[in-house]
Design a protein around this motif. Sequence first.
Motif, PDB file in Angstrom:
ATOM      1  N   VAL A   1      -1.098  -7.856 -10.802  1.00 40.44           N
ATOM      2  CA  VAL A   1      -1.901  -6.807 -10.184  1.00 40.44           C
ATOM      3  C   VAL A   1      -1.127  -5.513  -9.983  1.00 40.44           C
ATOM      4  O   VAL A   1      -1.715  -4.460  -9.680  1.00 40.44           O
ATOM      5  CB  VAL A   1      -2.457  -7.267  -8.814  1.00 40.44           C
ATOM      6  N   ALA A   2       0.180  -5.555 -10.145  1.00 38.43           N
ATOM      7  CA  ALA A   2       0.984  -4.380  -9.792  1.00 38.43           C
ATOM      8  C   ALA A   2       0.648  -3.174 -10.652  1.00 38.43           C
ATOM      9  O   ALA A   2       0.680  -2.026 -10.176  1.00 38.43           O
ATOM     10  CB  ALA A   2       2.468  -4.718  -9.905  1.00 38.43           C
ATOM     11  N   GLY A   3       0.337  -3.382 -11.918  1.00 36.70           N
ATOM     12  CA  GLY A   3       0.134  -2.245 -12.829  1.00 36.70           C
ATOM     13  C   GLY A   3      -0.892  -1.258 -12.311  1.00 36.70           C
ATOM     14  O   GLY A   3      -0.584  -0.073 -12.093  1.00 36.70           O
ATOM     15  N   ASP A   4      -2.094  -1.722 -12.063  1.00 41.16           N
ATOM     16  CA  ASP A   4      -3.157  -0.806 -11.652  1.00 41.16           C
ATOM     17  C   ASP A   4      -2.943  -0.264 -10.245  1.00 41.16           C
ATOM     18  O   ASP A   4      -3.169   0.910  -9.979  1.00 41.16           O
ATOM     19  CB  ASP A   4      -4.504  -1.536 -11.706  1.00 41.16           C
ATOM     20  N   ILE A   5      -2.519  -1.138  -9.344  1.00 42.30           N
ATOM     21  CA  ILE A   5      -2.399  -0.699  -7.947  1.00 42.30           C
ATOM     22  C   ILE A   5      -1.294   0.342  -7.803  1.00 42.30           C
ATOM     23  O   ILE A   5      -1.473   1.383  -7.158  1.00 42.30           O
ATOM     24  CB  ILE A   5      -2.142  -1.914  -7.030  1.00 42.30           C
ATOM     25  N   GLU A   6      -0.170   0.102  -8.424  1.00 37.15           N
ATOM     26  CA  GLU A   6       0.922   1.068  -8.295  1.00 37.15           C
ATOM     27  C   GLU A   6       0.536   2.397  -8.944  1.00 37.15           C
ATOM     28  O   GLU A   6       0.858   3.476  -8.421  1.00 37.15           O
ATOM     29  CB  GLU A   6       2.202   0.501  -8.905  1.00 37.15           C
ATOM     30  N   ALA A   7      -0.174   2.326 -10.072  1.00 37.41           N
ATOM     31  CA  ALA A   7      -0.626   3.564 -10.712  1.00 37.41           C
ATOM     32  C   ALA A   7      -1.561   4.340  -9.777  1.00 37.41           C
ATOM     33  O   ALA A   7      -1.481   5.575  -9.661  1.00 37.41           O
ATOM     34  CB  ALA A   7      -1.328   3.248 -12.032  1.00 37.41           C
ATOM     35  N   ALA A   8      -2.444   3.616  -9.098  1.00 41.31           N
ATOM     36  CA  ALA A   8      -3.383   4.279  -8.196  1.00 41.31           C
ATOM     37  C   ALA A   8      -2.645   4.960  -7.045  1.00 41.31           C
ATOM     38  O   ALA A   8      -2.995   6.078  -6.631  1.00 41.31           O
ATOM     39  CB  ALA A   8      -4.395   3.263  -7.650  1.00 41.31           C
ATOM     40  N   PHE A   9      -1.624   4.310  -6.527  1.00 42.50           N
ATOM     41  CA  PHE A   9      -0.867   4.927  -5.434  1.00 42.50           C
ATOM     42  C   PHE A   9      -0.087   6.154  -5.943  1.00 42.50           C
ATOM     43  O   PHE A   9      -0.003   7.174  -5.259  1.00 42.50           O
ATOM     44  CB  PHE A   9       0.065   3.908  -4.771  1.00 42.50           C
ATOM     45  N   ARG A  10       0.425   6.076  -7.154  1.00 40.91           N
ATOM     46  CA  ARG A  10       1.129   7.241  -7.696  1.00 40.91           C
ATOM     47  C   ARG A  10       0.152   8.401  -7.869  1.00 40.91           C
ATOM     48  O   ARG A  10       0.436   9.523  -7.440  1.00 40.91           O
ATOM     49  CB  ARG A  10       1.762   6.891  -9.033  1.00 40.91           C
ATOM     50  N   THR A  11      -0.977   8.123  -8.446  1.00 43.07           N
ATOM     51  CA  THR A  11      -1.974   9.175  -8.658  1.00 43.07           C
ATOM     52  C   THR A  11      -2.393   9.795  -7.326  1.00 43.07           C
ATOM     53  O   THR A  11      -2.662  10.992  -7.237  1.00 43.07           O
ATOM     54  CB  THR A  11      -3.189   8.584  -9.393  1.00 43.07           C
ATOM     55  N   ALA A  12      -2.388   8.985  -6.285  1.00 48.00           N
ATOM     56  CA  ALA A  12      -2.741   9.488  -4.959  1.00 48.00           C
ATOM     57  C   ALA A  12      -1.545  10.146  -4.277  1.00 48.00           C
ATOM     58  O   ALA A  12      -1.567  10.367  -3.066  1.00 48.00           O
ATOM     59  CB  ALA A  12      -3.296   8.346  -4.115  1.00 48.00           C
ATOM     60  N   GLU A  13      -0.525  10.454  -5.038  1.00 49.61           N
ATOM     61  CA  GLU A  13       0.623  11.240  -4.564  1.00 49.61           C
ATOM     62  C   GLU A  13       1.547  10.490  -3.591  1.00 49.61           C
ATOM     63  O   GLU A  13       2.158  11.068  -2.706  1.00 49.61           O
ATOM     64  CB  GLU A  13       0.177  12.580  -3.946  1.00 49.61           C
ATOM     65  N   PHE A  14       1.660   9.205  -3.792  1.00 49.92           N
ATOM     66  CA  PHE A  14       2.647   8.452  -3.011  1.00 49.92           C
ATOM     67  C   PHE A  14       3.916   8.249  -3.837  1.00 49.92           C
ATOM     68  O   PHE A  14       3.864   8.133  -5.072  1.00 49.92           O
ATOM     69  CB  PHE A  14       2.107   7.071  -2.629  1.00 49.92           C
ATOM     70  N   ALA A  15       5.027   8.158  -3.133  1.00 48.57           N
ATOM     71  CA  ALA A  15       6.295   7.770  -3.754  1.00 48.57           C
ATOM     72  C   ALA A  15       6.348   6.246  -3.726  1.00 48.57           C
ATOM     73  O   ALA A  15       6.409   5.644  -2.651  1.00 48.57           O
ATOM     74  CB  ALA A  15       7.470   8.351  -2.976  1.00 48.57           C
ATOM     75  N   VAL A  16       6.285   5.660  -4.905  1.00 45.88           N
ATOM     76  CA  VAL A  16       6.175   4.203  -5.005  1.00 45.88           C
ATOM     77  C   VAL A  16       7.507   3.609  -5.479  1.00 45.88           C
ATOM     78  O   VAL A  16       8.004   3.994  -6.546  1.00 45.88           O
ATOM     79  CB  VAL A  16       5.050   3.809  -5.981  1.00 45.88           C
ATOM     80  N   PHE A  17       8.045   2.683  -4.706  1.00 46.79           N
ATOM     81  CA  PHE A  17       9.283   1.991  -5.079  1.00 46.79           C
ATOM     82  C   PHE A  17       8.932   0.529  -5.318  1.00 46.79           C
ATOM     83  O   PHE A  17       8.574  -0.185  -4.381  1.00 46.79           O
ATOM     84  CB  PHE A  17      10.350   2.162  -3.986  1.00 46.79           C
ATOM     85  N   SER A  18       9.036   0.125  -6.567  1.00 44.57           N
ATOM     86  CA  SER A  18       8.436  -1.147  -6.963  1.00 44.57           C
ATOM     87  C   SER A  18       9.459  -2.169  -7.419  1.00 44.57           C
ATOM     88  O   SER A  18      10.450  -1.845  -8.078  1.00 44.57           O
ATOM     89  CB  SER A  18       7.455  -0.894  -8.118  1.00 44.57           C
ATOM     90  N   ASN A  19       9.170  -3.417  -7.081  1.00 45.80           N
ATOM     91  CA  ASN A  19       9.930  -4.551  -7.579  1.00 45.80           C
ATOM     92  C   ASN A  19       9.317  -5.181  -8.816  1.00 45.80           C
ATOM     93  O   ASN A  19       9.913  -6.063  -9.405  1.00 45.80           O
ATOM     94  CB  ASN A  19       9.955  -5.645  -6.508  1.00 45.80           C
ATOM     95  N   ALA A  20       8.106  -4.770  -9.142  1.00 40.62           N
ATOM     96  CA  ALA A  20       7.399  -5.442 -10.227  1.00 40.62           C
ATOM     97  C   ALA A  20       7.959  -4.990 -11.568  1.00 40.62           C
ATOM     98  O   ALA A  20       8.584  -3.938 -11.696  1.00 40.62           O
ATOM     99  CB  ALA A  20       5.907  -5.142 -10.136  1.00 40.62           C
ATOM    100  N   LYS A  21       7.680  -5.796 -12.577  1.00 39.86           N
ATOM    101  CA  LYS A  21       8.263  -5.502 -13.887  1.00 39.86           C
ATOM    102  C   LYS A  21       7.421  -4.513 -14.701  1.00 39.86           C
ATOM    103  O   LYS A  21       7.856  -4.004 -15.726  1.00 39.86           O
ATOM    104  CB  LYS A  21       8.410  -6.800 -14.690  1.00 39.86           C
ATOM    105  N   ASN A  22       6.195  -4.212 -14.220  1.00 32.53           N
ATOM    106  CA  ASN A  22       5.214  -3.539 -15.073  1.00 32.53           C
ATOM    107  C   ASN A  22       5.683  -2.222 -15.670  1.00 32.53           C
ATOM    108  O   ASN A  22       5.407  -1.932 -16.823  1.00 32.53           O
ATOM    109  CB  ASN A  22       3.914  -3.326 -14.289  1.00 32.53           C
ATOM    110  N   TYR A  23       6.366  -1.417 -14.871  1.00 30.87           N
ATOM    111  CA  TYR A  23       6.735  -0.076 -15.370  1.00 30.87           C
ATOM    112  C   TYR A  23       8.206   0.032 -15.756  1.00 30.87           C
ATOM    113  O   TYR A  23       8.686   1.129 -16.012  1.00 30.87           O
ATOM    114  CB  TYR A  23       6.370   0.986 -14.326  1.00 30.87           C
ATOM    115  N   ARG A  24       8.915  -1.071 -15.787  1.00 33.85           N
ATOM    116  CA  ARG A  24      10.345  -0.961 -16.082  1.00 33.85           C
ATOM    117  C   ARG A  24      10.625  -0.392 -17.464  1.00 33.85           C
ATOM    118  O   ARG A  24      11.614   0.274 -17.675  1.00 33.85           O
ATOM    119  CB  ARG A  24      11.004  -2.346 -15.960  1.00 33.85           C
ATOM    120  N   ARG A  25       9.734  -0.696 -18.406  1.00 37.42           N
ATOM    121  CA  ARG A  25       9.976  -0.219 -19.771  1.00 37.42           C
ATOM    122  C   ARG A  25       9.266   1.114 -20.054  1.00 37.42           C
ATOM    123  O   ARG A  25       9.297   1.607 -21.176  1.00 37.42           O
ATOM    124  CB  ARG A  25       9.515  -1.279 -20.783  1.00 37.42           C
ATOM    125  N   ASP A  26       8.615   1.676 -19.039  1.00 37.92           N
ATOM    126  CA  ASP A  26       7.920   2.953 -19.215  1.00 37.92           C
ATOM    127  C   ASP A  26       8.969   4.034 -19.460  1.00 37.92           C
ATOM    128  O   ASP A  26       9.916   4.183 -18.688  1.00 37.92           O
ATOM    129  CB  ASP A  26       7.097   3.247 -17.953  1.00 37.92           C
TER     130      ASP A  26
END
Lengths: 384, 384, 384, 384
Positions: A106-131
């Motif tokens: 679930v991390a992919g969509d939720i973290e993206a939504a928080f970023r779009t909403a202008e939050f600074a997101v510090f994540s442990n999930a693997k989803n964006y590591r290769r971005d």
Amino acid sequence: MSVDTSAAQSPTIGVVQDKINVGILGATGTVGQRFITLLSSHPWFKIHALGASSRSAGKPYHSAASWKQTTPIPSSVRELIVHPCDPTEPHFRECTIIFSGLDAEVAGDIEAAFRTAEFAVFSNAKNYRRDPLVPLIVPLVNNPHLAMIPQQQALHNPPLKKGFIVTNANCSTTGYIIPIAALEKSFGPIEAIMVTTLQAISGAGYPGVPSLDIFDNVIPYISGEEEKIEWETLKILGGITENDDGLKVFDMHASHPLRVSASCNRVPVIDGHTECVSVRFARRPPPSPQQVREALAAYTPDAQALGCPSVPRHAITVHEEPDRPQPRLDRYYQEGAGVSVGRVRQCQVLDIKFVVLANNVSIGAATSSIINAELAILRDIVSR
Amino acid sequence: MSVDTSAAQSPTIGVVQDKINVGILGATGTVGQRFITLLSSHPWFKIHALGASSRSAGKPYHSAASWKQTTPIPSSVRELIVHPCDPTEPHFRECTIIFSGLDAEVAGDIEAAFRTAEFAVFSNAKNYRRDPLVPLIVPLVNNPHLAMIPQQQALHNPPLKKGFIVTNANCSTTGYIIPIAALEKSFGPIEAIMVTTLQAISGAGYPGVPSLDIFDNVIPYISGEEEKIEWETLKILGGITENDDGLKVFDMHASHPLRVSASCNRVPVIDGHTECVSVRFARRPPPSPQQVREALAAYTPDAQALGCPSVPRHAITVHEEPDRPQPRLDRYYQEGAGVSVGRVRQCQVLDIKFVVLANNVSIGAATSSIINAELAILRDIVSR
Amino acid sequence: MSVDTSAAQSPTIGVVQDKINVGILGATGTVGQRFITLLSSHPWFKIHALGASSRSAGKPYHSAASWKQTTPIPSSVRELIVHPCDPTEPHFRECTIIFSGLDAEVAGDIEAAFRTAEFAVFSNAKNYRRDPLVPLIVPLVNNPHLAMIPQQQALHNPPLKKGFIVTNANCSTTGYIIPIAALEKSFGPIEAIMVTTLQAISGAGYPGVPSLDIFDNVIPYISGEEEKIEWETLKILGGITENDDGLKVFDMHASHPLRVSASCNRVPVIDGHTECVSVRFARRPPPSPQQVREALAAYTPDAQALGCPSVPRHAITVHEEPDRPQPRLDRYYQEGAGVSVGRVRQCQVLDIKFVVLANNVSIGAATSSIINAELAILRDIVSR
Amino acid sequence: MSVDTSAAQSPTIGVVQDKINVGILGATGTVGQRFITLLSSHPWFKIHALGASSRSAGKPYHSAASWKQTTPIPSSVRELIVHPCDPTEPHFRECTIIFSGLDAEVAGDIEAAFRTAEFAVFSNAKNYRRDPLVPLIVPLVNNPHLAMIPQQQALHNPPLKKGFIVTNANCSTTGYIIPIAALEKSFGPIEAIMVTTLQAISGAGYPGVPSLDIFDNVIPYISGEEEKIEWETLKILGGITENDDGLKVFDMHASHPLRVSASCNRVPVIDGHTECVSVRFARRPPPSPQQVREALAAYTPDAQALGCPSVPRHAITVHEEPDRPQPRLDRYYQEGAGVSVGRVRQCQVLDIKFVVLANNVSIGAATSSIINAELAILRDIVSR
């Protein structure tokens, strides 16, 4: 917020009403519980919002979470109501920083939504590591990669002012890469690494590994783990260069090709990943075991100099006893925020071999995210 | 005894009164108990004498031993009287073969005394492994080294007619060297090996590892173990050559230098050593993972063709599942007389890597000694 | 020393130079290490002398001890020289209080020698627990038994002015007797107790239980343990009466005969004894589970009111969750100085049953001795 | 089928083509795997149909099951196709007997459907244990309860000719009730039992207990388990009486009221439930420990005399060593088909206490169902 040097040196800058509100996504899970334990007494941050799945939302935290820590739920958190992981929730809107302990599903969509909403997101999930726009940061190693954030914001659609995602590395990467970085700093490029891990069960979350699978047993396989170590190492140890279009790119250690071979095992240990590492240096002759020991013990990450309150006093503890480090005895040293290295000796095949121990739920997970957030504040990437 | 082929092919050669009397030294210890369990139903051997320390001598076995096996003491052994480890004891004098599960502290003198008294001694102890006249035999690998025995007897003072010592290898060497030997047989010399072991507690004997040291823990060190693996590998995989004086010598793999780097760990597993192995072949290009898998599965040691009753049907079981072999599930297959290999795949640093599982108390200890004795009989080195 | 009430209420009475010098016997053992960990930050006591066997004497502590705690050796202790356990050693002579973590094999003579040399000895060993002149004190239960000390001194040959021995109870007695005492305080005499223990391996000291004996296993027997629980319970819960000769005697709960039946098991848990307890009250009808829960939660031992700094805020933590207490989650609460009780419910055979968890190395061992010493100071039995 | 005595005495009655086809429901689960392991070499039964959830249906067994046994999947079963648990499936229709290892969530409806379809169903699930028409049979204890089957068939709507359900007891009930039954047989009614269990993780199935919950831990609670023991004991040890309507009813030990108090714990042991039992006899004076030992050792269940091939030679193995039975050492004796009892001694509160060990996946589960089926054949309740 402008943080001056004096403030940075004191972890108790500001007064309580100045503390930064933070939210925790995946608050009921293993990593979330660790975030809560660590943040409940943090000098700069105040836990203000807790997010979890709809099954937990609406409940007070103590009844939503199956608490598995060895200290009680902090009293300041016990009665907080858990909310859905939605950036429009009022409690989240009052936060500046979001820590994510979400599962990859679930991390992919939720973290993206928080970023779009202008939050600074510090994540442990693997989803964006290769971005290619997301810094993958082990805070005791490569905080300069935070420099990718402005480009991440600029290329977002729509462009962002404050929102971004920073990830930390896989727990088994994080542990062994700290001494590797220390060695490259002292002795120049490393060209080959063999690493065999003996990983703790807490690395698999909860419920995670069934007891029938791991009691009196070793599982010589962790899905995707070897690939993560081999790939993440290159991104973290590499630099940032500019391509022909003027865009910043992670260079994957391209200037000196580095081969990494990882073999991952699950072992019946609760917390603490043990890693047997062997390296070959580009430099000939290679450093001696004693030189390696001294370089490791002397390693001082930037994050220390910058004044991050969660950085341990000793990034790397070098053990002289022949049978250390050991997870049960050494994993809680400095609350698990540093790593231990022992058995530095010559390798008959590569140059030098040694054993690393890292607390996978502290420096290997929540502690890294927290220091990453501290770094972002001290570097004015998050304004206070 | 002359063993003809037909007899060798049938494990039930002869009738019961023809069974060979064997003695067991260190009979109350961990390896001794395993000898008893395996030999109590052996088609050729009959347990006739039990030796242990003076503390146990004179007692019936069941009261001398602190029996830790998961099957009861065989009824044929239960009431046998334990004797001192002295070759002049009448019960030992009625034996042809001596199996030694003695601790290294006492094995040196006692095994020498039995050899001098013209017994065929098959030992698990480390004392004579580096002796230039003593074959160090992993029975599924290098039984031709038995050819050193005549020289061992001739150079003894006084020269011996029947007495000799054969040792088997350290448990962690034994496990991983079987697939290594299979690979050299199929693909020619290997020039580098990295091996990281995850060794079971039973490898340390009894009382062995204190529970407080190994519960929820890994000990990344086993005294002397890495040196044993690195050295024994060369003796076992090497050949026998003649030096200028016309004497046979073990050549330590001299024709193709082989570098071995071992890292040894104790893990909370009762039985079964897991070993993560990576190899570099001399031959370029190296074989593919699939070729390696096929070569391992096809490996047929001489000992099988010769008709040793204790040799397993499959010397190497190759697993296709990504998460096997595992000690708890695979260690008892074929009563632990073979080894399991899984996860054969490419290595980013050397050529090929894989995982080996070996039952350290069976093929890694007592079973190897027993097959060595079977080989010595089939090759007429021990006369029946 | 005269301790006034205000002093007693503040654990930081006095200034640092006023701290009381204490010695630790058996300092390198499991209990000794726990004493060191706890005393290194004690507000009243200063570790001044360390005693151990002749094998350790003369060495700095860090090289004499095989340190097994999960926190490093306190820096103030690391370089202290270990001395023989002899009351004439100068370092011991500068001490007022002696804590003994000695093994029973040697504790008898050594503790007697220290008593004769006028030291206040607080012992974990079993040797003097059945001595009719020695108080057997669980500090959260029966500190009034300290009243036996003047008679112990008077009847000594020669009579003593300051020297005495106080023992604490066996670790498994200590844990379950705290709620039992709370119940007797609230509901009057208990007349029957069934207790089945699930005891941690650390209770057996180091090296203690071999891993091969307890991995994946239960040992349904601990030598002497059931007798200790059954006997010690009577001494601790009983009163002190005077016999016909005017001598004080422990009455062994004689006014209301109490039958105790204990069944002891070793389980594969590192720290923390779990005990399943069932009781029958003299009073009919017996209290309800809810009344029992309330009485346990409300229990306030004298030691709290007196101001012992090491007494926990909650002597008994009552859990409402159906699956608590659990050793791994609850043993470190309040640094293991209190006990946890859960699952209070009706018993179909006796009246009420419940589960107790006690940290066997804290309240079950070193912490009890330390509170006993604090009590002796606050009651002016040891002058400061 | 008519089984004459001589046939019954030989477990190899009949020839292979006479073997009875059996189906296994829940074949991929923990109990199902145990059924397969045991039945693959059964002298009377042939595994003919395997049933599992729709997720597994249609696959060959080896790819449907996550096999967790320490012996490989029997070759005769490896390629069998798994079917839905539907009595109209052709493979099931060719079976006479159905063994059910289904989870309770689904067992109710499926087992009822198979009964209605005229199958003899032997179930491990709890669903029908409290059914007043369903025998709850521990085969070494109360096989006369099979006499309830005709009434179960007659009262079914529509009445059945061959179909019925027999359940076996909960694993923790099964273990301790065998010695209890032996004692009642020798010494008359027991009137109170206290039992504290230390239960293995395999009792919770797979994935079952998360490793993070049970490593280095005890969980002093198993949902519903204490109630099961307390209730099932009465049904099993009681007789069958007729009520005023002429209907047979289970009398729940009504002639001599029996109070049972159970306390259940999960411990970190893979297989084998340890149970600490204390009993009070109606008869005064009660038997001595030695009389109890002799009665237990002499206990010979009917099922032995009847010639059930899966009944162990020793229903109860009485241990004299003070520290036995132990799960790791004793659980595989007689393939886990009997129970072990040790530490028979006086109880200070009730009369006699002792320790029972039972293999929860053998006699505690699959083995009991299989013997129940053997009994039904020998008693002509199932025609062959």
